[in-house]
Design an enzyme around this catalytic site. Sequence first.
Site, PDB file in Angstrom:
ATOM      1  N   VAL A   1       0.829  -1.140   0.015  1.00  0.00           N
ATOM      2  CA  VAL A   1       0.018  -0.004   0.105  1.00  0.00           C
ATOM      3  C   VAL A   1       0.801   1.268  -0.066  1.00  0.00           C
ATOM      4  CG1 VAL A   1      -1.853   1.128   1.153  1.00  0.00           C
ATOM      5  CG2 VAL A   1      -1.977  -1.352   1.225  1.00  0.00           C
TER       6      VAL A   1
ATOM      7  N   LYS B   1     -13.087  -5.184  10.115  1.00  0.00           N
ATOM      8  CA  LYS B   1     -14.074  -4.188   9.325  1.00  0.00           C
ATOM      9  C   LYS B   1     -15.534  -4.186   9.833  1.00  0.00           C
ATOM     10  CE  LYS B   1     -11.230  -5.471   5.287  1.00  0.00           C
ATOM     11  NZ  LYS B   1     -11.081  -6.674   4.222  1.00  0.00           N
TER      12      LYS B   1
HETATM   13  N1  LIG Z   1      -2.293  -4.755   1.030  1.00  0.00           N
HETATM   14  C1  LIG Z   1      -3.384  -4.665   1.043  1.00  0.00           C
HETATM   15  O1  LIG Z   1      -4.470  -4.965  -0.169  1.00  0.00           O
HETATM   16  C2  LIG Z   1      -4.351  -3.762   2.053  1.00  0.00           C
HETATM   17  C3  LIG Z   1      -5.821  -3.527   1.818  1.00  0.00           C
HETATM   18  C4  LIG Z   1      -6.236  -2.570   2.729  1.00  0.00           C
HETATM   19  C5  LIG Z   1      -5.786  -2.336   3.822  1.00  0.00           C
HETATM   20  N2  LIG Z   1      -4.501  -2.724   4.089  1.00  0.00           N
HETATM   21  C6  LIG Z   1      -3.642  -2.338   5.056  1.00  0.00           C
HETATM   22  O2  LIG Z   1      -2.531  -1.623   5.062  1.00  0.00           O
HETATM   23  C7  LIG Z   1      -1.404  -1.674   5.849  1.00  0.00           C
HETATM   24  C8  LIG Z   1      -0.160  -2.086   5.034  1.00  0.00           C
HETATM   25  O3  LIG Z   1      -0.294  -3.420   4.124  1.00  0.00           O
HETATM   26  P1  LIG Z   1       0.451  -3.671   3.231  1.00  0.00           P
HETATM   27  O4  LIG Z   1      -0.071  -4.943   2.454  1.00  0.00           O
HETATM   28  O5  LIG Z   1       1.161  -2.623   2.349  1.00  0.00           O
HETATM   29  O6  LIG Z   1       1.731  -4.646   4.164  1.00  0.00           O
HETATM   30  P2  LIG Z   1       3.187  -4.840   3.607  1.00  0.00           P
HETATM   31  O7  LIG Z   1       3.424  -4.994   2.226  1.00  0.00           O
HETATM   32  O8  LIG Z   1       3.536  -6.069   4.317  1.00  0.00           O
HETATM   33  O9  LIG Z   1       4.132  -3.700   4.041  1.00  0.00           O
HETATM   34  C9  LIG Z   1       4.414  -3.553   5.222  1.00  0.00           C
HETATM   35  C10 LIG Z   1       5.226  -2.089   5.454  1.00  0.00           C
HETATM   36  O10 LIG Z   1       5.652  -1.981   6.762  1.00  0.00           O
HETATM   37  C11 LIG Z   1       7.032  -1.731   7.016  1.00  0.00           C
HETATM   38  N3  LIG Z   1       7.467  -2.320   8.199  1.00  0.00           N
HETATM   39  C12 LIG Z   1       7.061  -3.633   8.980  1.00  0.00           C
HETATM   40  N4  LIG Z   1       7.457  -3.573  10.057  1.00  0.00           N
HETATM   41  C13 LIG Z   1       8.077  -2.175  10.552  1.00  0.00           C
HETATM   42  C14 LIG Z   1       8.777  -1.817  11.555  1.00  0.00           C
HETATM   43  N5  LIG Z   1       8.853  -2.421  12.669  1.00  0.00           N
HETATM   44  N6  LIG Z   1       9.115  -0.357  11.523  1.00  0.00           N
HETATM   45  C15 LIG Z   1       8.892   0.128  10.149  1.00  0.00           C
HETATM   46  N7  LIG Z   1       8.490  -0.327   9.201  1.00  0.00           N
HETATM   47  C16 LIG Z   1       7.718  -1.585   9.274  1.00  0.00           C
HETATM   48  C17 LIG Z   1       7.709  -2.940   5.952  1.00  0.00           C
HETATM   49  O11 LIG Z   1       8.884  -2.441   5.936  1.00  0.00           O
HETATM   50  P3  LIG Z   1      10.147  -2.972   4.711  1.00  0.00           P
HETATM   51  O12 LIG Z   1       9.388  -2.766   3.596  1.00  0.00           O
HETATM   52  O13 LIG Z   1      11.390  -2.574   4.867  1.00  0.00           O
HETATM   53  O14 LIG Z   1       9.919  -4.446   4.925  1.00  0.00           O
HETATM   54  C18 LIG Z   1       6.834  -2.506   4.739  1.00  0.00           C
HETATM   55  O15 LIG Z   1       7.332  -1.480   3.990  1.00  0.00           O
HETATM   56  C19 LIG Z   1      -1.960  -2.800   6.834  1.00  0.00           C
HETATM   57  O16 LIG Z   1      -2.490  -2.312   7.838  1.00  0.00           O
HETATM   58  C20 LIG Z   1      -3.078  -3.584   6.203  1.00  0.00           C
HETATM   59  O17 LIG Z   1      -4.034  -4.367   6.851  1.00  0.00           O
HETATM   60  C21 LIG Z   1      -3.648  -3.655   3.277  1.00  0.00           C
END
Ligand SMILES: NC(=O)c1ccc[n+]([C@@H]2O[C@H](COP(=O)([O-])OP(=O)(O)OC[C@H]3O[C@@H](n4cnc5c(N)ncnc54)[C@H](OP(=O)(O)O)[C@@H]3O)[C@@H](O)[C@H]2O)c1
Length: 430
Positions: free
Chosen positions: A17, A209
Site C-alpha cells: 500500500v 472491518k
Molecule cells: N495489501 C492490501 O491490499 C491492503 C488493503 C487494505 C488495507 N491494508 C492495510 O494496509 C497496511 C499495510 O499493508 P501492506 O499490504 O502494504 O503491508 P506490507 O506489504 O507487508 O508492508 C508493510 C510495510 O511496513 C514496514 N514495516 C514492517 N515492520 C516495520 C517496523 N517495525 N518499522 C517500520 N516499518 C515496518 C515494512 O518495511 P520493509 O518494506 O522495509 O520490509 C513494509 O514497508 C496494513 O495495515 C493492512 O492491513 C492492506
Amino acid sequence: MNKKEDFSIGIAGLGTVGTATIKLLEKEIYNINKKAGKEIKIVAVSANNFSKERDIDISKYEWEENPEKLATRDDIDAVVELIGGSDGIAKKLAFSCVQNKKFFITANKALIAKHGYDLNKKILKIDKGIYYEAAVAGAIPIINGIKNGLISNNIYDIEAILNGTCNYILSDMTNNGSSFKESLIKAKKLGFAEADPTFDIEGIDSAHKLAILGMLAYGVKPDLNKIHIEGITSISAEDIKYVKRIGYVIKLFCIAKLDNNKLDFRVHPSLISESSIPASINGALNAVFIKGDYSNMITFIGEGAGADPTASSVVSDIINACRNNNFKQDISFLSPGLKYTDISSRKGKYYIRFIVKDIAGVLASITTIINNNDISLDSVIQDSNKGEEFSYIIILTHETNELNVKNAINDINNLDTLIIEPQLIRVENI
Ligand SMILES: NC(=O)c1ccc[n+]([C@@H]2O[C@H](COP(=O)([O-])OP(=O)(O)OC[C@H]3O[C@@H](n4cnc5c(N)ncnc54)[C@H](OP(=O)(O)O)[C@@H]3O)[C@@H](O)[C@H]2O)c1
C-alpha cells in the site's frame, strides 16, 4: 519548516500500500494539488529496512530510521501509517499524532477496530482528524458514506461482503466445483490470498472491518468478543453443490443490525438467494448493503483490497486532511448502553448437511428429532452415492430459533448412524 501553502506528510510503511500510495501521489500530484488547494509534499518516509530494493525511488525523500519520530517533527502536518498491526508502532504513531496535533491517516483495520473509538473521542478536542477510509473495503468510500452521506439517517442494518480472499475462494468453488483447499491454492497463486491466510479465512479480518462500521453506525466501542465469528474453512464442494440445487450461493456475510435496541453483530458463511444482488458479487469484490430509516437500502460495490484500490482511499484521505475536512463525529453519544444479542437468539432459516450411514430409517430418525424440537422443514434431499456406504441428507428449515436447531443437532449427534458432525449454515434474506 514547511511553508504555509504546503501540506507535508511522512509515510511509515513502504510495502504494497505504501508503494502504491507514493506512486499515485507522484503520478497525479498536479491534479491532487489543485483539488487539495495546497501543495502536498512527501517530506520523509520510513520502513523496516532502508536497503531493501523497492520499485519506487525513495532517495528523493528523507529517510526516518524510527517511524515514531514522524509524529513529533515540526515540518510534518500528517502521518500516513501503512505498517499494520493493532498495537506496536501503529498504535504509538496514532496516539502520538493526536497528542502532537497532527493528522493521522491509516489503512490499518486491526488498529482502528481496537483503538478507533478512543482515537475518535480524543480528536473531538483538537482541530485535526484521523482518517481510515482504506481500512474497510479498499476503494469503496464506506467510511465517508456513513460519516457524511448518510449522517441524516438512523442506520439499522449493515450487511456486507468484506473479505476479497473469502469471496474469491467461495466464488471459485461455486463456478468450478473445486474444494476449499484447491480454491485457496489458486487464490494464493493469483495474489488474492496471503501466504498465511488465517486472518482472512477464519473471518477475523471481516470482523475487524465490521466492528469499524458498527462503531460508526451505532456508536459502540468495537469488541471482537461480542461478534459471533465463523470462517469458511468448513465449507465443502458438496455444500456448494447442494445449496445450488435449492437456489442459493454461499457468501461470507458480515451483519451488524440494530433491532429492538439490541445489537446483532455476526460474521459467518450464509446462504444467499442466487437471484439476489449479493449473490452476484463475485471474485475479490467487496459489497456493503446499508439501510437507513430515510435512505432505505444503499448498495456499495467495488474492489476491497489490492495496491491501487487501497492507495485510492489513502490518497483521498490525504487530500481531505489537507482540506481539513475532518468529518469528526461524536460517536459516543449515538447508542449509549446498547447490549449485544447472542447468536442463540437468532431467528431464521437453516441449511443442515448430514453425512450418514446408508441404511434404512436414517432419514426418519433425523426428521423425527427435528420435529421434536419444533422445527418445520422447507425441503429435504437424500442423496446416496453409488457404491458408497454413506449418503448425504440435506435439510432446509423454515424460520425457526437457533436454539431449537442447536438442540436438535445435539440430539442428532448421538445417533450412531451419523458419520461426521453436521454442517450448519444460516440463511440470510437481503
Ligand atoms: N495489501 C492490501 O491490499 C491492503 C488493503 C487494505 C488495507 N491494508 C492495510 O494496509 C497496511 C499495510 O499493508 P501492506 O499490504 O502494504 O503491508 P506490507 O506489504 O507487508 O508492508 C508493510 C510495510 O511496513 C514496514 N514495516 C514492517 N515492520 C516495520 C517496523 N517495525 N518499522 C517500520 N516499518 C515496518 C515494512 O518495511 P520493509 O518494506 O522495509 O520490509 C513494509 O514497508 C496494513 O495495515 C493492512 O492491513 C492492506
